[in-house]
Scaffold this active site. Sequence first.
Site: not given
Ligand code: PPS
Length: 290
Positions: A43, A101, A103, A133, A224
């Site tokens: 996340k 990818k 983690h 998140s 986003f």
């Molecule tokens: S995972 O499941 O661990 O692979 O998730 P991950 O992609 O690391 O994290 C998901 C969060 O990143 C936000 N997100 C973004 N934020 C800003 N800009 C862009 N383009 C973007 N793409 C993904 C996504 O909304 C999740 O955060 P939260 O706070 O839940 O919205």
Amino acid sequence: MVDRPPIKVVSGMPILGPFAENWENVQRFQAKDGDLLIVTFPKSGTTWMSEILDLMIHNGDVTKTQRGAIFERVPFLEYAAPDMPSGTEILNAMESPRVIKSHLPVHLLPSSFWEKKCKILYMARNPKDVLVSYYHFYRMAILHPDPGTFEDFIQMFIEGEVAFGSWSDHVKDWWKSRRQKDILYLFYEDMLEDPKCELRKVTKFIGKDLSEDILETIHQRTTFKNMKENQMANYSTIPTSIMDHSISPFMRKGICGDWKNHLTVAQSELLDEYYKMEMSDTDLTFRFDN
Ligand code: PPS
């Protein structure tokens, strides 16, 4: 398949039950010359950086990124679920150039990534937003156990009992490693504040020479809003038995500071205590506000 399998522990790390079944193949995984690896604690912006890297290796050609969903274009090394190809199976069948990818904490990364001197991009995010998140993700991603109440989940997070373990060990250990190895350490909050500046850093790090026009295309494509609407980036094509977007969308808020909408004053203070204690032995710092 069993609904919401329990967490298992492999090599001292809590991991999703089905992922544990493929652990040996993950440890034996053979990285190839030129593989690019994006590593995060869950996340923290993995999908965002995955989309950026896929666009970069294709010189900003957006049609190329429509060839498949993000989890097919940038496979998840540790992924495993019944009746689906595992991350290692997908990767073993994939031609270079590969963006991968993971983690994994630094000490559990398969040794072949170090032997092949692969470039690694690490992305970190402040723990309060990660926690929020992650809680919503636990609820919607059915391979996770039931997270219980938000209060329960905060405790699990602080104790390092969530999948992939301790947030603080993860971000600190990768931070320590960044000087010895080919690692670019990035922050989600910086990406939000000045995406073009961070995109330039990434381009330089992966050895690409992309024009400002191409960087602008990549930036626009990975906002986003645009990723949330892009079926190939927003996880909407994954079976609902894996992720149920009616519980919470994968692309949820995409901001810094959403924790303020979730944490009570007492919960926020508990997290502040946790942060103060865990981060007392590092010069790594995080921003909690935009
Ligand atoms: S995972 O499941 O661990 O692979 O998730 P991950 O992609 O690391 O994290 C998901 C969060 O990143 C936000 N997100 C973004 N934020 C800003 N800009 C862009 N383009 C973007 N793409 C993904 C996504 O909304 C999740 O955060 P939260 O706070 O839940 O919205």
